[in-house]
Design an enzyme around this catalytic site. Structure first.
Site, PDB file in Angstrom:
ATOM      1  N   GLU A 198      16.689 -17.881   7.839  1.00 46.41           N
ATOM      2  CA  GLU A 198      16.171 -18.982   7.623  1.00 46.41           C
ATOM      3  C   GLU A 198      14.709 -18.678   7.186  1.00 46.41           C
ATOM      4  OE1 GLU A 198      18.669 -22.228  10.358  1.00 46.41           O
ATOM      5  OE2 GLU A 198      16.786 -21.640  11.161  1.00 46.41           O
ATOM      6  N   CYS A 212      17.484 -30.202  14.970  1.00 47.87           N
ATOM      7  CA  CYS A 212      16.186 -30.024  14.697  1.00 47.87           C
ATOM      8  C   CYS A 212      15.653 -30.959  13.661  1.00 47.87           C
ATOM      9  CB  CYS A 212      15.743 -28.683  14.512  1.00 47.87           C
ATOM     10  SG  CYS A 212      16.473 -27.665  13.225  1.00 47.87           S
TER      11      CYS A 212
END
Length: 547
Positions: free
Chosen positions: A227, A318
């Site tokens: 990521e 998240c």
């Protein structure tokens, strides 16, 4: 914690006794879960044997992987938001008790470890600002300066921005959310301490991002592996990651740089991310989400954590809860105040009361922005007062896509922004991206901002291999995309001629009301070498956030 933070921002805007009572219940449970000395990490408390197997038999022994410090950073942010919204100290006392424990454990000649996932730095600065206790700011600075210090802990590497001391770092690397949170904390500390070395370091990294690692949508994080940020100019479209949380981190970082420097270019990046890279992450109904946000999609690849469309939840939650706290916090980003200056950063229908010294000033905004560039601001000071109103003239209105040469418009717009005060056009100077209006202001004075919004074609710097031979479409702050449903079933077979005429139309009954871009495209016919011989067909593009 992020849900509590978002709910607290909501309470500041819309008092809701039911929501406030619900938060009281949740906070009571959190307080009950806190251990006697202030420790709060339920992953360990609930099942200590399993936690010992995974995280080590003692607290703070696997900071690289486990989120003991990350989680409480969000606790601190939530506690400050809740206290400022309600005046209640219930969650703030939990946060302070925990922060004091962290102060006892970490520091010079104690535990020299740093969090694998940055965030506590932001939270500690907020505790400092609400309490005035400098020890919290000092601890935030300690965590920043210990990154890359091999004498204090085993380094985590570039994935966690822990490959060398921060003040020696020159480019954005590693996990994009971790990086964005770290850079936000650094900007906070730089602003509050005035440390020139911090400012120089954060400037280097920001310049690297906006000139080599920023997507047109304001998204960051090119690589699905980790990521993470990619190499310089590595900006693939179909495999881009652009996590929604990373867009939020980019906004938080750029707003802090605006607060540090008072320059519009940071809010230009903020606005670009707000309307594009961030907003795409949530559906219009507000109940489904994108985790990554690619710029090209074939309809088959399960890019969104195993799905081809937005999902209601993720194993790692998240992004949804980050959206929950970002949306209701937006009022705090519209204006900035410094002594007798008001900075107008975002154009959003609103009414706000600002305090300039002893004088209160109400400013009301009315517009159809981002579809229309005509914005009315009514200024109502308590008393006739001299002050300076600084209106951000967006970069896109000054022929600047982003504050670098990474992107450029195919043609400059010759249409300037006009400003009228009480119906009279005025001359103005632009300083650091702001039109400066200095005068005595009286109740009912009206400013009219007229920002032209032609359709713009955007080209990318040639070193970005993925975008060679491609263009993007923008209008105002909004980036556009084409979908098969609007274009005879497919779009990856379409080409636009460089001089194709495009026009924007506002459609009230589409996607809650949007401006669409229309023109004529050419559908590929491989047997014919000349694009002008390919099939002509109507072309429609919609805002990227609504794809």
């Amino acid at each position: 914690f992020k849900v509590i933070e978002g709910a607290s921002y909501s309470l500041q805007l819309h008092p809701d006794p039911g929501l406030e009572a619900y938060l009281d219940e949740v906070i009571a449970k959190i307080a009950a879960a806190q251990e006697e000395d202030g420790y709060l990490y339920t992953n360990r408390t609930i099942n200590p044997d399993q936690a010992a197997d995974e995280a080590g038999s003692e607290r703070w022994t696997n900071l690289k992987v486990f989120h003991e410090l990350y989680n409480v950073g969000h606790l601190y942010e939530a506690a400050v938001a809740h206290y400022l919204a309600t005046g209640k100290r219930t969650l703030l006392e939990v946060a302070l008790k925990n922060a004091d424990l962290v102060l006892e454990v970490f520091g010079p000649n104690r535990n020299m470890g740093v969090p694998g996932h940055e965030e506590i730095e932001i939270g500690l600065v907020k505790l400092y600002r609400v309490t005035g206790e400098r020890k919290y700011l000092t601890l935030a600075r300690f965590f920043i300066e210990e990154r890359g210090n091999a004498d204090g802990h085993e380094l985590y590497g570039s994935y966690a921005q822990d490959h060398k001391p921060f003040l020696q770092q020159e480019e954005a690397v590693g996990h994009a959310v971790r990086a964005g949170y770290l850079y936000s904390g650094v900007a906070d500390v730089a602003a509050l301490t005035g440390d020139a070395a911090y400012v120089q370091a954060i400037d280097r990294i920001w310049s690297n991002v906006v000139s080599k690692k920023l997507y047109l949508t304001g998204g960051i994080g090119a690589s699905r592996r980790g990521e993470a940020f990619g190499k310089n100019y590595e900006l693939p479209n179909a495999t881009s990651y652009n996590e929604t949380c990373a867009a939020i981190a980019n906004m938080l970082w750029n707003h802090r740089l605006f607060l540090l420097k008072g320059e519009a270019k940071y809010m230009d990046v903020f606005e670009r991310t707000l309307y594009n890279g961030f907003l795409a992450g949530v559906s219009m109904e507000g109940n489904t989400f994108f985790y990554p946000n690619p710029l090209e999609f074939d309809g088959v690849y399960t890019f969104n954590q195993g799905a081809t469309s937005r999902k209601p939840w993720f194993d790692c939650s998240c992004c949804p809860v980050n959206v929950v706290r970002m949306m209701p916090s937006l009022p705090g980003y519209i204006y900035g105040v410094r002594e007798d200056e008001v900075f107008v950063n975002l154009f959003i229908n609103s009414r706000a009361t600002l305090q300039l010294g002893e004088t209160g000033v109400m400013i009301t905004q009315q517009s159809q922005y981002p579809w229309d560039g005509r914005i009315l601001l009514t200024v109502d000071p308590e008393n006739s007062t001299g002050m300076t109103i600084k209106l951000r003239i967006p970069g896109w209105a000054r022929n600047e896509v982003v504050p670098s040469k990474l992107y450029q418009y195919s043609e400059d717009s010759a249409l300037p922004t006009r400003i009228l005060i009480s119906g009279e056009a005025v001359e103005y100077a632009v300083e650091k991206g702001y039109a400066v209006l200095k005068r005595n202001w009286n109740e009912g004075d009206q400013i009219e901002l007229q920002i032209p919004m032609p359709v713009r074609k955007v080209l990318t710097y040639e070193k970005v291999e993925a975008n060679r031979g491609r263009l993007a479409l923008e209008r105002g702050p909004v980036v556009y995309c084409a979908e098969g449903i609007d274009n005879e079933g497919q779009v990856l077979n379409l080409l636009l001629e460089e001089d194709a005429e495009l026009q924007a139309d506002y459609v009230t009954d589409l996607l809650n009301g949007v401006s669409v871009i229309r023109g004529i495209a050419r559908a590929k016919e491989p047997a014919k070498p000349d694009i002008r011989e390919w099939k002509a067909q109507p072309f429609t593009a919609i805002p990227y956030y609504a794809w």
